[in-house]
Design an enzyme around this catalytic site. Structure first.
Site, PDB file in Angstrom:
ATOM      1  N   ASP A 145       0.870  -1.167   0.000  1.00 54.48           N
ATOM      2  CA  ASP A 145       0.000   0.000   0.000  1.00 54.48           C
ATOM      3  C   ASP A 145       0.913   1.223   0.000  1.00 54.48           C
ATOM      4  O   ASP A 145       1.798   1.332   0.844  1.00 54.48           O
ATOM      5  CB  ASP A 145      -0.879  -0.020   1.266  1.00 54.48           C
ATOM      6  CG  ASP A 145      -2.243   0.598   1.042  1.00 54.48           C
ATOM      7  OD1 ASP A 145      -2.279   1.730   0.535  1.00 54.48           O
ATOM      8  OD2 ASP A 145      -3.264  -0.038   1.389  1.00 54.48           O
TER       9      ASP A 145
ATOM     10  N   ASP B 168      -2.895   4.646  -2.331  1.00 47.55           N
ATOM     11  CA  ASP B 168      -3.875   5.319  -1.493  1.00 47.55           C
ATOM     12  C   ASP B 168      -4.162   6.726  -2.019  1.00 47.55           C
ATOM     13  O   ASP B 168      -3.240   7.464  -2.372  1.00 47.55           O
ATOM     14  CB  ASP B 168      -3.296   5.417  -0.072  1.00 47.55           C
ATOM     15  CG  ASP B 168      -4.329   5.819   0.958  1.00 47.55           C
ATOM     16  OD1 ASP B 168      -5.222   5.013   1.226  1.00 47.55           O
ATOM     17  OD2 ASP B 168      -4.222   6.942   1.495  1.00 47.55           O
TER      18      ASP B 168
ATOM     19  N   GLU C  68      -6.310   4.263  -5.982  1.00 53.52           N
ATOM     20  CA  GLU C  68      -7.574   4.501  -5.279  1.00 53.52           C
ATOM     21  C   GLU C  68      -7.984   5.931  -5.608  1.00 53.52           C
ATOM     22  O   GLU C  68      -7.439   6.891  -5.081  1.00 53.52           O
ATOM     23  CB  GLU C  68      -7.391   4.327  -3.773  1.00 53.52           C
ATOM     24  CG  GLU C  68      -8.714   4.356  -3.028  1.00 53.52           C
ATOM     25  CD  GLU C  68      -8.625   4.987  -1.655  1.00 53.52           C
ATOM     26  OE1 GLU C  68      -9.496   4.718  -0.821  1.00 53.52           O
ATOM     27  OE2 GLU C  68      -7.691   5.776  -1.405  1.00 53.52           O
TER      28      GLU C  68
ATOM     29  N   HIS D  28     -11.412  -2.303   3.349  1.00 56.72           N
ATOM     30  CA  HIS D  28     -11.305  -1.943   4.766  1.00 56.72           C
ATOM     31  C   HIS D  28     -12.000  -0.620   5.094  1.00 56.72           C
ATOM     32  O   HIS D  28     -12.023  -0.225   6.263  1.00 56.72           O
ATOM     33  CB  HIS D  28      -9.830  -1.855   5.149  1.00 56.72           C
ATOM     34  CG  HIS D  28      -9.128  -0.741   4.424  1.00 56.72           C
ATOM     35  ND1 HIS D  28      -8.956  -0.731   3.050  1.00 56.72           N
ATOM     36  CD2 HIS D  28      -8.602   0.416   4.868  1.00 56.72           C
ATOM     37  CE1 HIS D  28      -8.351   0.378   2.703  1.00 56.72           C
ATOM     38  NE2 HIS D  28      -8.113   1.103   3.784  1.00 56.72           N
ATOM     39  N   ASP D  29     -12.514   0.082   4.091  1.00 52.37           N
ATOM     40  CA  ASP D  29     -13.206   1.351   4.320  1.00 52.37           C
ATOM     41  C   ASP D  29     -14.713   1.223   4.172  1.00 52.37           C
ATOM     42  O   ASP D  29     -15.444   2.207   4.365  1.00 52.37           O
ATOM     43  CB  ASP D  29     -12.744   2.414   3.307  1.00 52.37           C
ATOM     44  CG  ASP D  29     -11.302   2.835   3.507  1.00 52.37           C
ATOM     45  OD1 ASP D  29     -10.802   2.737   4.645  1.00 52.37           O
ATOM     46  OD2 ASP D  29     -10.678   3.257   2.513  1.00 52.37           O
TER      47      ASP D  29
HETATM   48  O1  TEU Z   1      -9.159   6.236   1.810  1.00 52.59           O
HETATM   49  C1  TEU Z   1      -9.310   7.370   1.020  1.00 52.59           C
HETATM   50  C2  TEU Z   1     -10.593   7.949   0.850  1.00 52.59           C
HETATM   51  O2  TEU Z   1     -10.869   8.529  -0.160  1.00 52.59           O
HETATM   52  C3  TEU Z   1     -11.485   8.034   2.005  1.00 52.59           C
HETATM   53  O3  TEU Z   1     -12.331   9.125   1.763  1.00 52.59           O
HETATM   54  C4  TEU Z   1     -12.263   6.834   2.196  1.00 52.59           C
HETATM   55  O4  TEU Z   1     -13.307   6.760   1.281  1.00 52.59           O
HETATM   56  C5  TEU Z   1     -12.691   6.974   3.599  1.00 52.59           C
HETATM   57  O5  TEU Z   1     -12.568   5.788   4.222  1.00 52.59           O
HETATM   58  C6  TEU Z   1     -14.006   7.677   3.691  1.00 52.59           C
HETATM   59  O6  TEU Z   1     -14.954   7.027   4.352  1.00 52.59           O
HETATM   60  C7  TEU Z   1      -7.823   5.876   1.999  1.00 52.59           C
HETATM   61  C8  TEU Z   1      -7.686   4.633   2.821  1.00 52.59           C
HETATM   62  O7  TEU Z   1      -8.239   3.549   2.135  1.00 52.59           O
HETATM   63  C9  TEU Z   1      -8.276   4.873   4.161  1.00 52.59           C
HETATM   64  O8  TEU Z   1      -8.271   3.729   4.966  1.00 52.59           O
HETATM   65  C10 TEU Z   1      -7.475   5.979   4.809  1.00 52.59           C
HETATM   66  O9  TEU Z   1      -8.058   6.316   6.028  1.00 52.59           O
HETATM   67  C11 TEU Z   1      -7.380   7.219   3.929  1.00 52.59           C
HETATM   68  O10 TEU Z   1      -7.061   6.912   2.591  1.00 52.59           O
HETATM   69  C12 TEU Z   1      -6.289   8.135   4.413  1.00 52.59           C
HETATM   70  O11 TEU Z   1      -5.043   7.588   4.126  1.00 52.59           O
END
Ligand code: TEU
Ligand code: CA
Length: 555
Positions: A99, A201, A257, A330-331
């Site tokens: 990542d 990310d 992403e 994971h989000d």
């Molecule tokens: O997520 C990026 C992102 O765009 C966030 O808005 C995501 O949708 C978020 O979880 C909103 O609910 C990435 C990672 O996947 C996330 O785990 C991190 O917290 C974030 O970047 C910051 O690095």
């Protein structure tokens, strides 16, 4: 037809290391825990493992705040443990993605420590510093993704710094060529170690085009930064440069992403000409649907809306760029809870239906740990059970501002919180689901006695065994990778259907998203080969509750 790239034929499995397997009883998953389960992943049939961040981090955002890109988080293990994991994965023919979190670092990264030490420090411009407005307020009205303003005042040097995420995640200044060079150097260091690519990310956030106020939505407290910080024109210049300086020198894949991406931009990011990235994660299907406040809601997205979005992406990138396919990460909340039906009677059937739906589309499928077991939302009842910075900050802000009641907010967290995806993997029926011998950092889902890998291994009809069959199909039927996508039954309220076409073959796929038996005439022609389905018996001209079928016809 040119030969596929390896990542087009692949299935990727995402590991969230904190919650995967704990090898030393401290309650936190770790690298040795992953290495110990590589045979499980090999048997699942996945080709590529993506590790959520394992770098040194103060853990404000579970490792997405990195303090040293070339060191391993001590609670996850050592660099020797990492090298062994990489070697053992490779020995089994699986590749490994890191990542890459380079929109921001931790505020404890040496670069930021330097940067904040004085305005004259050579690292000052590694981050985004601005003067206060004449009245002392922040440079603009932007809000951070994790609640509160996106600017933090720094007393020592008398300026604000930008953080689109937490204030412990200051944004790097991508306009500074020295920042970009330092990042590319670090990426080459990992590639030289033998990793197979990066999940990038917030790759659509790097380029900022201006620092103007953004629109404030009704009831909102802060302005929206998207118009100035997401998918800005310069991002393509940066990614082309990264490609030239890093990717083009190695046989690696890259998945960006890209929050907020639309199809025209995705055609550039993920173009098959290979000039930027291998593929992108788009967000339309997980961001869509009725929201009550910010991202928070307790409403489901109806299947026809999901279908419309996914069909647009299938058709929009066809032949020109490459899709990644995901429902879980994971989000996001667990897909069986969100798009399927996690009531005991329907859970396994609807999990298999969603899996069929995703893996039969064109693109590279991603499986998020536990999805292959049909793991469900945790539905934590108490705010004390939540660990995620986004959920906890939103809880505070939404309630304190009077925008929603605590009761309503808890309902939204139960549906949407990222912690739903972050509970430990349910390995077996022993204490804490076999994840740890200690106390897990986040509670195990209460349903682990009935939903766990050990029980599913033993049951030929389990979600796990279904995923194994589904993933294996991809290796023997080129139509799954290369077949074109043609929508069918676009007005059907219950059934999501399409066909794939390749040479003399047609693959017809239909998924019933409801708990009713519904008519479906697609499988009338006899003589097809039943590739996969989640029922043993069919009802002529009908689809049973949550039934999914994929039937191959040869001319
Ligand atoms: O997520 C990026 C992102 O765009 C966030 O808005 C995501 O949708 C978020 O979880 C909103 O609910 C990435 C990672 O996947 C996330 O785990 C991190 O917290 C974030 O970047 C910051 O690095
Ligand atoms: Ca551990």
């Amino acid at each position: 037809m040119t030969k596929n790239k390896w990542w087009q034929d692949a299935v990727v499995y995402q590991i969230y290391p904190r919650s995967f397997a704990d090898s030393n009883g401290d309650g936190v998953g770790d690298l040795n825990g992953i290495t110990a389960h590589l045979d499980y992943l090999k048997e699942l049939g996945v080709d590529v493992l993506w590790l959520s961040p394992i770098y040194a981090s103060p853990n404000d955002d579970n490792g997405y705040d990195i303090s040293d890109y070339c060191a391993i988080q001590p609670e996850f293990g050592t660099m020797a443990d990492f090298d062994r994991l990489l070697a053992e994965a490779h020995r089994r023919g699986m590749k490994l993605l890191m990542d890459l979190v380079v929109n921001h670092t931790s505020d404890e990264h040496a670069w930021f420590q330097q940067s904040r030490s004085s305005k004259e420090n050579p690292y000052r411009d590694f981050y985004i510093w601005k003067d206060a407005k004449p009245d002392g307020s922040a440079p603009n009205n932007w809000g951070s993704v994790f609640s509160g303003p996106a600017w933090e005042w720094d007393e020592a040097t008398g300026q604000y710094y930008l953080h689109l995420f937490s204030k412990k995640q200051p944004d790097l200044n991508w306009a500074n060529p020295k920042v970009r060079a330092a990042i590319y150097r670090m990426m080459r260091w990992w590639c030289d170690k033998g990793i197979d690519g990066f999940r990038m990310d917030t790759a659509s956030f790097y380029a900022k085009s201006n620092y103007n106020d953004g629109p404030v939505y009704p009831g909102g407290l802060y302005g929206d930064f998207s118009g100035s910080c997401l998918n800005q024109p310069m991002i393509h210049t940066y990614l082309r440069e990264m490609n030239e300086q890093v990717f083009s020198h190695y046989d690696v894949m890259s998945v960006g992403e890209t929050g907020g991406v639309d199809i025209p931009n995705a055609l550039r990011y993920a173009n098959l000409d290979g000039s930027e990235l291998s593929m992108v994660f788009q967000f339309s299907h997980v961001d869509a649907g009725p929201r009550v406040i910010g991202k928070w809601t307790d409403q489901k997205l109806p299947m026809p809306a999901l279908r419309k979005i996914l069909n647009e992406w299938q058709l929009g990138l066809a032949g020109k760029a490459w899709n990644s396919l995901y429902l879980d990460n994971h989000d996001q909340p667990r897909c069986v809870s969100r798009f399927g039906n996690d009531a005991p009677m329907w859970r396994a059937l609807s999990a298999k239906m969603l899996a069929t739906c995703l893996h039969m589309m064109q693109g590279t499928p991603y499986v998020y740990q536990g999805e292959e077991l049909g793991m469900t939302n945790a539905y934590f009842e108490h705010i004390e059970d939540y660990r995620d910075i986004e959920s906890l900050n939103a809880w505070k802000e939404c309630i304190e501002s009077g925008a929603v009641t605590a009761e309503a907010m808890l309902r939204y967290l139960k549906e949407i919180s990222r912690d739903n995806a972050r509970t430990p993997i349910q390995w077996d029926e022993t204490a804490h689901a076999g994840f740890t011998t200690g106390t897990p950092w986040i509670a195990v889902n209460k349903n682990y006695l009935s939903i766990n890998a050990k029980a599913e291994e033993a049951d030929p009809d389990s979600v796990l065994n279904y995923y194994r069959r589904l993933i294996a199909l991809r290796k023997s039927y080129p139509i799954l990778v290369s077949g074109t996508f043609v929508p069918l039954l676009e007005d059907d309220a219950a059934v999501y259907a399409w066909k794939r076409c390749y040479k003399e073959e047609t693959l017809v796929v239909a998924c019933n998203f409801t708990a009713e038996t519904v008519p479906c005439a697609l499988f009338a022609p006899a003589g097809g080969e039943e590739l996969i389905g989640n029922y043993h018996e069919h009802v002529q001209g009908m689809l049973q509750p949550y039934e999914a079928r994929a039937v191959l016809y040869r001319k």
